[in-house]
Design a protein around this motif. Structure first.
Motif, PDB file in Angstrom:
ATOM      1  N   THR A 212     -26.662 -13.904  29.503  1.00 21.23           N
ATOM      2  CA  THR A 212     -26.155 -12.886  29.899  1.00 21.23           C
ATOM      3  C   THR A 212     -26.607 -12.507  31.494  1.00 21.23           C
ATOM      4  O   THR A 212     -25.876 -11.571  32.583  1.00 21.23           O
ATOM      5  CB  THR A 212     -27.474 -11.282  29.455  1.00 21.23           C
ATOM      6  N   TRP A 213     -27.148 -13.512  32.386  1.00 19.44           N
ATOM      7  CA  TRP A 213     -27.720 -13.659  33.318  1.00 19.44           C
ATOM      8  C   TRP A 213     -26.194 -13.945  33.735  1.00 19.44           C
ATOM      9  O   TRP A 213     -25.981 -14.071  35.409  1.00 19.44           O
ATOM     10  CB  TRP A 213     -28.972 -14.320  33.560  1.00 19.44           C
ATOM     11  N   LEU A 214     -25.932 -15.306  33.508  1.00 22.64           N
ATOM     12  CA  LEU A 214     -24.628 -16.020  33.808  1.00 22.64           C
ATOM     13  C   LEU A 214     -23.271 -15.209  33.952  1.00 22.64           C
ATOM     14  O   LEU A 214     -22.377 -14.736  34.658  1.00 22.64           O
ATOM     15  CB  LEU A 214     -24.465 -16.700  32.827  1.00 22.64           C
ATOM     16  N   LEU A 215     -23.062 -14.146  32.975  1.00 20.86           N
ATOM     17  CA  LEU A 215     -22.260 -13.265  32.940  1.00 20.86           C
ATOM     18  C   LEU A 215     -22.228 -12.130  34.319  1.00 20.86           C
ATOM     19  O   LEU A 215     -21.278 -11.768  35.030  1.00 20.86           O
ATOM     20  CB  LEU A 215     -22.011 -11.912  31.747  1.00 20.86           C
ATOM     21  N   ASP A 216     -23.618 -11.610  34.628  1.00 26.92           N
ATOM     22  CA  ASP A 216     -24.509 -10.799  35.701  1.00 26.92           C
ATOM     23  C   ASP A 216     -23.431 -11.203  37.283  1.00 26.92           C
ATOM     24  O   ASP A 216     -22.872 -10.652  37.908  1.00 26.92           O
ATOM     25  CB  ASP A 216     -25.106  -9.827  35.475  1.00 26.92           C
ATOM     26  N   LYS A 217     -24.044 -12.802  37.152  1.00 27.39           N
ATOM     27  CA  LYS A 217     -23.771 -13.382  38.488  1.00 27.39           C
ATOM     28  C   LYS A 217     -22.028 -13.364  38.352  1.00 27.39           C
ATOM     29  O   LYS A 217     -21.632 -13.544  40.213  1.00 27.39           O
ATOM     30  CB  LYS A 217     -24.049 -14.347  38.459  1.00 27.39           C
ATOM     31  N   ILE A 218     -21.674 -13.592  37.391  1.00 29.89           N
ATOM     32  CA  ILE A 218     -19.951 -13.344  37.664  1.00 29.89           C
ATOM     33  C   ILE A 218     -19.769 -12.560  37.598  1.00 29.89           C
ATOM     34  O   ILE A 218     -18.596 -12.529  39.239  1.00 29.89           O
ATOM     35  CB  ILE A 218     -19.321 -14.374  36.378  1.00 29.89           C
TER      36      ILE A 218
END
Length: 146
Positions: free
Chosen positions: A13-19
């Protein structure tokens, strides 16, 4: 990183938010770049038009320069051969003011009779017709101003 509730964030989720954040930033840059491109395209179109006008102006000027000169000055009026006309013009030159037929008769020492004034008036009208004199008002004749 811990969340506000004290739990560790899900790495996916954290990575998707950054993307997603990066995607929004890139989308903003794309919009600004497209706006700049539109502005530059309009500016380029204006500059192309200005350059075309200059090319047309140059072409026109060069074609005018290549044309032969035409004489736009009217031909000099031809003074009638009769000596009376030369006398009349000499009087106008000497006096330098507008005259009537009667005034010319007096200056030429002619009797002031209708026959003489009509002959002088006819000569004056002929000189007006040839552009040598002008009739500034009915019956008043003068040399044209240069």
């Amino acid at each position: 990183m811990t969340r506000a509730d004290g739990q560790e964030p899900d790495p996916g989720t954290w990575l998707l938010d950054k993307i997603e954040a990066r995607e929004q930033a890139v989308a903003g840059q794309i919009e600004r770049t497209r706006a700049e491109i539109d502005t530059l395209t309009a500016r380029l179109r204006d500059l192309d038009e200005a350059a075309e006008h200059l090319r047309i102006t140059r072409k026109t000027l060069l074609s005018l320069a290549d044309e032969p000169e035409t004489d736009t000055t009217p031909p000099a009026p031809v003074i009638p051969d009769h000596p009376a006309y030369r006398q009349i013009l000499n009087i106008f030159g000497d006096l330098g003011r507008p005259l009537r037929a009667r005034d010319l008769c007096q200056t030429l020492d002619l009797p002031i009779v209708p026959k003489n004034t009509e002959k002088i008036r006819a000569k004056l009208k002929r000189l007006v017709g040839q552009g040598i004199l002008v009739e500034t008002e009915p019956g008043l004749f003068a040399q044209p101003r240069p």
